[in-house]
Design a protein around this motif. Sequence first.
Motif, mmCIF file in Angstrom:
data_model
loop_
_atom_site.group_PDB
_atom_site.id
_atom_site.type_symbol
_atom_site.label_atom_id
_atom_site.label_comp_id
_atom_site.label_asym_id
_atom_site.label_seq_id
_atom_site.Cartn_x
_atom_site.Cartn_y
_atom_site.Cartn_z
ATOM 1 N N PHE A 1 0.969 -1.302 0.004
ATOM 2 C CA PHE A 1 -0.073 -0.042 -0.025
ATOM 3 C C PHE A 1 0.759 1.063 0.128
ATOM 4 N N LEU A 2 1.712 1.297 0.960
ATOM 5 C CA LEU A 2 2.668 2.475 0.834
ATOM 6 C C LEU A 2 3.449 2.677 -0.138
ATOM 7 N N ALA A 3 4.004 1.558 -0.836
ATOM 8 C CA ALA A 3 4.875 1.826 -1.900
ATOM 9 C C ALA A 3 4.051 2.423 -3.347
ATOM 10 N N GLN A 4 2.774 2.093 -3.176
ATOM 11 C CA GLN A 4 1.795 2.727 -4.180
ATOM 12 C C GLN A 4 1.454 4.104 -4.039
ATOM 13 N N GLU A 5 1.231 4.490 -2.468
ATOM 14 C CA GLU A 5 0.996 5.972 -2.234
ATOM 15 C C GLU A 5 2.337 6.668 -2.268
ATOM 16 N N GLY A 6 3.383 6.101 -1.963
ATOM 17 C CA GLY A 6 4.549 6.928 -1.893
ATOM 18 C C GLY A 6 5.127 7.132 -0.543
ATOM 19 N N SER B 1 4.934 -2.202 15.807
ATOM 20 C CA SER B 1 5.710 -1.971 16.535
ATOM 21 C C SER B 1 6.875 -1.136 16.377
ATOM 22 N N ALA B 2 7.464 -0.432 17.391
ATOM 23 C CA ALA B 2 8.719 0.315 17.392
ATOM 24 C C ALA B 2 9.638 -0.469 16.738
ATOM 25 N N ASP B 3 9.898 -1.595 17.358
ATOM 26 C CA ASP B 3 10.916 -2.408 16.727
ATOM 27 C C ASP B 3 10.577 -2.697 15.243
ATOM 28 N N GLU B 4 9.635 -3.168 14.960
ATOM 29 C CA GLU B 4 9.468 -3.569 13.549
ATOM 30 C C GLU B 4 9.579 -2.186 12.734
ATOM 31 N N LEU B 5 9.493 -1.153 13.074
ATOM 32 C CA LEU B 5 9.494 0.242 12.462
ATOM 33 C C LEU B 5 11.160 0.534 12.383
ATOM 34 N N PHE B 6 11.716 0.254 13.503
ATOM 35 C CA PHE B 6 13.271 0.322 13.444
ATOM 36 C C PHE B 6 13.800 -0.289 12.444
ATOM 37 N N SER B 7 13.315 -1.706 12.585
ATOM 38 C CA SER B 7 14.102 -2.696 11.813
ATOM 39 C C SER B 7 13.725 -2.286 10.120
ATOM 40 N N TRP B 8 12.780 -1.985 9.760
ATOM 41 C CA TRP B 8 12.223 -1.789 8.539
ATOM 42 C C TRP B 8 13.310 -0.351 8.175
ATOM 43 N N ALA C 1 18.736 3.554 0.772
ATOM 44 C CA ALA C 1 17.359 4.073 0.501
ATOM 45 C C ALA C 1 17.327 5.261 1.600
ATOM 46 N N PHE C 2 17.979 6.436 1.474
ATOM 47 C CA PHE C 2 18.156 7.232 2.654
ATOM 48 C C PHE C 2 16.716 7.996 2.646
ATOM 49 N N VAL C 3 16.109 8.428 1.408
ATOM 50 C CA VAL C 3 15.013 9.277 1.632
ATOM 51 C C VAL C 3 13.766 8.353 2.133
ATOM 52 N N ARG C 4 13.481 7.003 2.119
ATOM 53 C CA ARG C 4 12.692 6.117 2.186
ATOM 54 C C ARG C 4 12.803 5.772 3.697
ATOM 55 N N ALA C 5 14.212 5.538 4.054
ATOM 56 C CA ALA C 5 14.415 5.309 5.482
ATOM 57 C C ALA C 5 13.799 6.388 6.275
ATOM 58 N N PHE D 1 11.410 6.123 9.487
ATOM 59 C CA PHE D 1 11.723 6.747 10.808
ATOM 60 C C PHE D 1 10.789 7.739 11.416
ATOM 61 N N ARG D 2 10.425 8.730 10.350
ATOM 62 C CA ARG D 2 9.365 9.766 10.696
ATOM 63 C C ARG D 2 8.280 9.255 11.270
ATOM 64 N N LEU D 3 7.745 8.032 10.528
ATOM 65 C CA LEU D 3 6.565 7.344 11.122
ATOM 66 C C LEU D 3 6.827 6.809 12.481
ATOM 67 N N GLY D 4 7.862 6.430 12.489
ATOM 68 C CA GLY D 4 7.982 5.667 13.935
ATOM 69 C C GLY D 4 8.195 6.650 14.853
ATOM 70 N N ALA D 5 8.856 7.717 14.679
ATOM 71 C CA ALA D 5 8.968 8.871 15.682
ATOM 72 C C ALA D 5 7.400 9.620 15.974
ATOM 73 N N GLN D 6 6.646 9.417 15.077
ATOM 74 C CA GLN D 6 5.351 10.099 15.352
ATOM 75 C C GLN D 6 4.537 8.991 16.002
ATOM 76 N N LEU D 7 4.675 7.828 15.984
ATOM 77 C CA LEU D 7 3.700 7.070 16.760
ATOM 78 C C LEU D 7 4.491 6.619 18.018
ATOM 79 N N TYR D 8 5.665 6.781 18.198
ATOM 80 C CA TYR D 8 6.236 6.403 19.121
ATOM 81 C C TYR D 8 7.460 7.462 19.761
ATOM 82 N N PRO D 9 6.927 8.814 20.237
ATOM 83 C CA PRO D 9 7.802 10.012 20.408
ATOM 84 C C PRO D 9 8.818 9.883 21.422
ATOM 85 N N ASP D 10 8.302 8.851 22.474
ATOM 86 C CA ASP D 10 9.608 8.696 23.639
ATOM 87 C C ASP D 10 10.526 7.690 23.322
#
Length: 516
Positions: free
Chosen positions: A410-415, A436-443, A452-456, A460-469
């Motif tokens: 889904f995300l690959a299609q959306e951007g 989970s936070a660990d899944e997002l970090f691993s991704w 793939a620095f821009v995608r990474a 990480f922006r999504l991870g920081a939004q969901l788990y700001p602490d």
Amino acid sequence: MPFKRFFLSLLLVTSTASHASDTFVFSNAPGPHAVGLKLIQQYDHSRLYKADIDLATGDKVEGERARPIQTLLWYPAARGGKPLNYRQYLETAATEDSFTLGASEIKRLTDARIESNAGGRREAVLREMAGAMRAVRDARPVEGKFPVVIYAPSYSANAMENADLCEYLASHGYIVLSSASIGARTRSMTVDLEGAEAQAADIAWLIGFAATLPQADTGRVGVVGFSWGGLTNVFAAAKDARIKALVSLDGSLRYWSKLVDGSREAAHYVTPARVTVPLLYLGARPRTVEENLRMPNPLNYSFMNEMKYSDVYIVSFQSMRHANFSSFGMRTVPDDWFGDYTRAEVSVAHSWAARYTRHFLDAYLKNDAAGLAFLNNTPAANGAPPRMLSLDVRRKTDAVPPTLESFVRFLAQEGFEKAIDSYARFTTQHPGFRLSADELFSWGLELLKREAFVRAREIFRLGAQLYPDKAFLVEGLAEMQAKTGQKEEALANYRRVLAIDPQHADAAKYVKAHAP
């Protein structure tokens, strides 16, 4: 006709009819291919099977300790040669976890097994053992590529327990492989997660082995399982995307649901969202409410009812009990195991179960329109005997399961730059989905490794939004912002890292070097 000839003719007819009524008859016509059979003895050296001492005697174990996988391989073959009899199939059971037995020991064990199953039907069972099958040992394979079917036996059962079905499928253009149901460390299976996962791993191993066979098309794989094997094949499918179709012969998916119901005992990766391939469930006569409540493990959860991401076909046979789904059982169980029906009547039902299996596999592994039409016809339209079976067809109601794979697609299609908005929309559509936070970090880390620095950065922006602490997610975002030229944003987020963890050395170093 002279009296003597008439009498002998009458005696022959009477004797033949009598024998037909007390022995199993697999009534389905074979397909266009002759059938070959190979016995292959190998070890899975990635798994230890034997401890350093014998768990029965305490004696030190000598020799190979890796997991034995004796495989029966059925395949479309050239015509010619003498078919096996049923006893020769039974002889393969003796060596399933001991490849070094001699001929005399194999004979002794086979004789003992026949006697233990003969009961009051000794003569009939001996006739069953002498009966000719269809497969010819080591026959020459025909040219071509054929879909692969793995047969998973019932609890602790032998690879040959449904040899008639396996031959039937091979005659219709399938490569069929089966190995015994063996526990993680002992010949006996264990009714627990470890046992289920051991057999599921055997299924995966057999698929891998099939990839080495010239005839096998491992892009088209189905798994047929009876009883316990009709649960472990679901375990296998939850992990293995090579599996495209499942058949459960009165499987423990229904009867041992506590391993898949989300409870503490369950395998939490075996979920309807992870098992999205079509399923054919061929079941015995359903229990009444009263029968269910009297059972030690009453049925209170249905995995199949939750399978909204798969096509599910449930065929119920009024005349069949659990053991009747095995052709070995059909040959050896006493007459009183058939209840109000005869062995001959249940033999017909057993053959119809095999027929449904073949048409289902044709439909989903061969993309065969006739097979799909058969599945969706009424039993009467298919010519089934009246009141023998009932059919319940359930179409998938959701094409997108709530899994990481679905979200990545889904995300690959959306951007990736829309990761936060896309995640919000996806979780609204699928409320049970969370990363989970660990899944997002691993991704994010995986994307970083691939440069793939821009995608990474956006993950990480999504991870920081969901788990700001979570300092490691905010740090990942800051590092990727620095790599992609967002210097001010990187500095701000490294300061966020220090606010969460004042002792964070890398963040402190970056702030010191880049602060105005």
